[in-house]
Design a protein around this motif. Structure first.
Motif, PDB file in Angstrom:
ATOM      1  N   ALA A 172       0.834  -1.208   0.000  1.00 56.54           N
ATOM      2  CA  ALA A 172       0.000   0.000   0.000  1.00 56.54           C
ATOM      3  C   ALA A 172       0.868   1.258   0.000  1.00 56.54           C
ATOM      4  O   ALA A 172       1.857   1.359   0.726  1.00 56.54           O
ATOM      5  N   GLY A 173       0.486   2.210  -0.858  1.00 57.14           N
ATOM      6  CA  GLY A 173       1.217   3.463  -0.953  1.00 57.14           C
ATOM      7  C   GLY A 173       2.386   3.423  -1.903  1.00 57.14           C
ATOM      8  O   GLY A 173       2.983   4.461  -2.199  1.00 57.14           O
ATOM      9  N   ARG A 174       2.709   2.258  -2.401  1.00 55.29           N
ATOM     10  CA  ARG A 174       3.846   2.123  -3.319  1.00 55.29           C
ATOM     11  C   ARG A 174       3.328   1.880  -4.731  1.00 55.29           C
ATOM     12  O   ARG A 174       2.483   1.028  -4.950  1.00 55.29           O
ATOM     13  N   VAL A 175       3.834   2.624  -5.695  1.00 56.76           N
ATOM     14  CA  VAL A 175       3.438   2.427  -7.084  1.00 56.76           C
ATOM     15  C   VAL A 175       4.100   1.164  -7.623  1.00 56.76           C
ATOM     16  O   VAL A 175       5.327   1.002  -7.543  1.00 56.76           O
ATOM     17  N   LEU A 176       3.280   0.254  -8.136  1.00 58.54           N
ATOM     18  CA  LEU A 176       3.784  -1.011  -8.669  1.00 58.54           C
ATOM     19  C   LEU A 176       3.621  -1.023 -10.184  1.00 58.54           C
ATOM     20  O   LEU A 176       2.520  -0.821 -10.706  1.00 58.54           O
ATOM     21  N   LYS A 177       4.710  -1.257 -10.877  1.00 58.44           N
ATOM     22  CA  LYS A 177       4.655  -1.342 -12.332  1.00 58.44           C
ATOM     23  C   LYS A 177       3.904  -2.603 -12.752  1.00 58.44           C
ATOM     24  O   LYS A 177       3.822  -3.571 -12.017  1.00 58.44           O
ATOM     25  N   ARG A 178       3.394  -2.573 -13.970  1.00 57.45           N
ATOM     26  CA  ARG A 178       2.647  -3.725 -14.466  1.00 57.45           C
ATOM     27  C   ARG A 178       3.497  -4.984 -14.507  1.00 57.45           C
ATOM     28  O   ARG A 178       3.019  -6.068 -14.189  1.00 57.45           O
ATOM     29  N   ASP A 179       4.772  -4.857 -14.914  1.00 62.12           N
ATOM     30  CA  ASP A 179       5.597  -6.063 -14.999  1.00 62.12           C
ATOM     31  C   ASP A 179       5.885  -6.619 -13.607  1.00 62.12           C
ATOM     32  O   ASP A 179       6.007  -7.840 -13.433  1.00 62.12           O
ATOM     33  N   VAL A 180       5.957  -5.748 -12.599  1.00 63.29           N
ATOM     34  CA  VAL A 180       6.139  -6.226 -11.219  1.00 63.29           C
ATOM     35  C   VAL A 180       4.894  -6.972 -10.761  1.00 63.29           C
ATOM     36  O   VAL A 180       4.983  -8.056 -10.166  1.00 63.29           O
ATOM     37  N   LEU A 181       3.724  -6.411 -11.053  1.00 64.85           N
ATOM     38  CA  LEU A 181       2.478  -7.087 -10.703  1.00 64.85           C
ATOM     39  C   LEU A 181       2.370  -8.424 -11.418  1.00 64.85           C
ATOM     40  O   LEU A 181       1.925  -9.423 -10.836  1.00 64.85           O
ATOM     41  N   MET A 182       2.781  -8.471 -12.675  1.00 63.93           N
ATOM     42  CA  MET A 182       2.739  -9.723 -13.423  1.00 63.93           C
ATOM     43  C   MET A 182       3.657 -10.761 -12.790  1.00 63.93           C
ATOM     44  O   MET A 182       3.295 -11.920 -12.604  1.00 63.93           O
ATOM     45  N   ASP A 183       4.866 -10.340 -12.431  1.00 66.74           N
ATOM     46  CA  ASP A 183       5.824 -11.269 -11.827  1.00 66.74           C
ATOM     47  C   ASP A 183       5.320 -11.791 -10.486  1.00 66.74           C
ATOM     48  O   ASP A 183       5.449 -12.978 -10.177  1.00 66.74           O
ATOM     49  N   LEU A 184       4.750 -10.902  -9.669  1.00 63.45           N
ATOM     50  CA  LEU A 184       4.323 -11.291  -8.327  1.00 63.45           C
ATOM     51  C   LEU A 184       3.072 -12.154  -8.329  1.00 63.45           C
ATOM     52  O   LEU A 184       2.878 -12.977  -7.440  1.00 63.45           O
ATOM     53  N   THR A 185       2.216 -11.972  -9.324  1.00 62.92           N
ATOM     54  CA  THR A 185       0.955 -12.700  -9.317  1.00 62.92           C
ATOM     55  C   THR A 185       0.889 -13.828 -10.313  1.00 62.92           C
ATOM     56  O   THR A 185       0.089 -14.746 -10.161  1.00 62.92           O
ATOM     57  N   ARG A 186       1.725 -13.819 -11.347  1.00 57.93           N
ATOM     58  CA  ARG A 186       1.641 -14.844 -12.384  1.00 57.93           C
ATOM     59  C   ARG A 186       2.977 -15.521 -12.659  1.00 57.93           C
ATOM     60  O   ARG A 186       3.031 -16.531 -13.336  1.00 57.93           O
ATOM     61  N   GLY A 187       4.064 -14.943 -12.183  1.00 52.24           N
ATOM     62  CA  GLY A 187       5.342 -15.614 -12.314  1.00 52.24           C
ATOM     63  C   GLY A 187       6.146 -15.244 -13.533  1.00 52.24           C
ATOM     64  O   GLY A 187       7.277 -15.656 -13.690  1.00 52.24           O
ATOM     65  N   ARG A 188       5.599 -14.435 -14.455  1.00 50.38           N
ATOM     66  CA  ARG A 188       6.383 -14.044 -15.624  1.00 50.38           C
ATOM     67  C   ARG A 188       5.657 -12.924 -16.343  1.00 50.38           C
ATOM     68  O   ARG A 188       4.489 -12.676 -16.119  1.00 50.38           O
ATOM     69  N   SER A 189       6.361 -12.256 -17.252  1.00 54.18           N
ATOM     70  CA  SER A 189       5.717 -11.271 -18.099  1.00 54.18           C
ATOM     71  C   SER A 189       5.048 -11.988 -19.250  1.00 54.18           C
ATOM     72  O   SER A 189       5.577 -12.962 -19.764  1.00 54.18           O
ATOM     73  N   LEU A 190       3.887 -11.516 -19.670  1.00 54.31           N
ATOM     74  CA  LEU A 190       3.157 -12.141 -20.762  1.00 54.31           C
ATOM     75  C   LEU A 190       3.313 -11.266 -21.999  1.00 54.31           C
ATOM     76  O   LEU A 190       2.419 -10.587 -22.434  1.00 54.31           O
ATOM     77  N   GLU A 191       4.540 -11.277 -22.549  1.00 55.36           N
ATOM     78  CA  GLU A 191       4.869 -10.536 -23.739  1.00 55.36           C
ATOM     79  C   GLU A 191       4.440  -9.079 -23.578  1.00 55.36           C
ATOM     80  O   GLU A 191       4.702  -8.460 -22.569  1.00 55.36           O
TER      81      GLU A 191
END
Length: 243
Positions: free
Chosen positions: A181-200
């Motif tokens: 909370a309060g920290r800006v999370l980039k999309r690729d970080v969210l992808m890594d943390l929730t799905r394990g990899r970037s999806l192209e």
């Protein structure tokens, strides 16, 4: 070579082409998976009622009920990983499929080893985030804006005790946002943390998931107060949280 660890995992292939169904069945059985086959939506539902399916390979070009309709139906009540089988030029359909909750896609004609890699990746990502990222924090409970997030029980409830139904992916996304909370999370970080990899290049996968989550927890999803967008960067959870 077959992997003994795959023996309990059941792959459902939904494709109207019997040659593709049989080809995938032979290959995945040779890799140690169990395989079930369906030629249309009716057969798919029948297979789902009779067995615990671990992952679905779903052709988008089905006659009658197309793959997008079936994927939308599946996502309304199930978190079974879905890998779409698409035509090479079906870019719009691929994007729509990912936005409504499909996990990945493979374009036809495909290499069997690529399909296997996609299946293995989707099955690995199916392990709940509580076991991957929040392993040391399973007793955490967060309260914010009249909502209570119980990590151990994987439940989100309102102030009056009503449970808000979240898919596994939505719950994992909310856990990551709340814990940062309060920290800006980039999309690729969210992808890594929730799905394990970037999806192209499909940042829209994260955007669609955030949109679905907002519809469930925001007072007005058009003007979000909890999950705010940071243009060109990602998202930030802006509510104050209490443990």
């Amino acid at each position: 070579m077959a992997d003994a660890r795959n023996e309990q995992e059941l792959v459902l292939v939904v494709d109207d082409d019997p040659r593709i169904r049989q080809m995938l069945a032979r290959y995945f059985e040779g890799e140690g998976y169990r395989v079930s086959l369906a030629g249309d939506g009716r057969e798919m539902r029948n297979k789902l009622e009779k067995a615990h399916i671990d992952i679905i390979l779903l052709d988008l070009g089905l006659p009658g009920e197309d793959g997008l309709s079936l994927a939308r139906e599946l996502r309304a009540h199930s978190d079974i990983p879905i890998i779409m089988l698409t035509g090479r030029d079906d870019v719009v359909d691929r994007v729509v499929g990912l936005e409504i909750g499909a996990d990945d896609y493979v374009t036809k004609p495909f290499h069997l080893r690529e399909v296997l890699a996609r299946v293995r990746g989707a099955l690995r990502r199916r392990r709940p985030l509580a076991a991957l990222v929040l392993e040391a924090h399973t007793n955490e409970t967060f309260c914010f804006e009249g909502l209570r997030l119980d990590v151990a029980c994987r439940r989100l409830t309102s102030q009056d005790g009503r449970e808000i139904a979240l898919t596994t992916a939505e719950f994992d996304m909310l856990c990551v946002l709340v814990r940062h909370a309060g920290r800006v999370l980039k999309r690729d970080v969210l992808m890594d943390l929730t799905r394990g990899r970037s999806l192209e290049a499909y940042d829209r996968v994260i955007d669609a998931q955030i949109a679905r989550l907002r519809r469930k927890i925001e007072k007005d999803p058009r003007y979000p107060e909890l999950i705010k967008s940071v243009r060109g960067v990602g998202y930030v959870f802006s509510a104050r949280t209490m443990k």
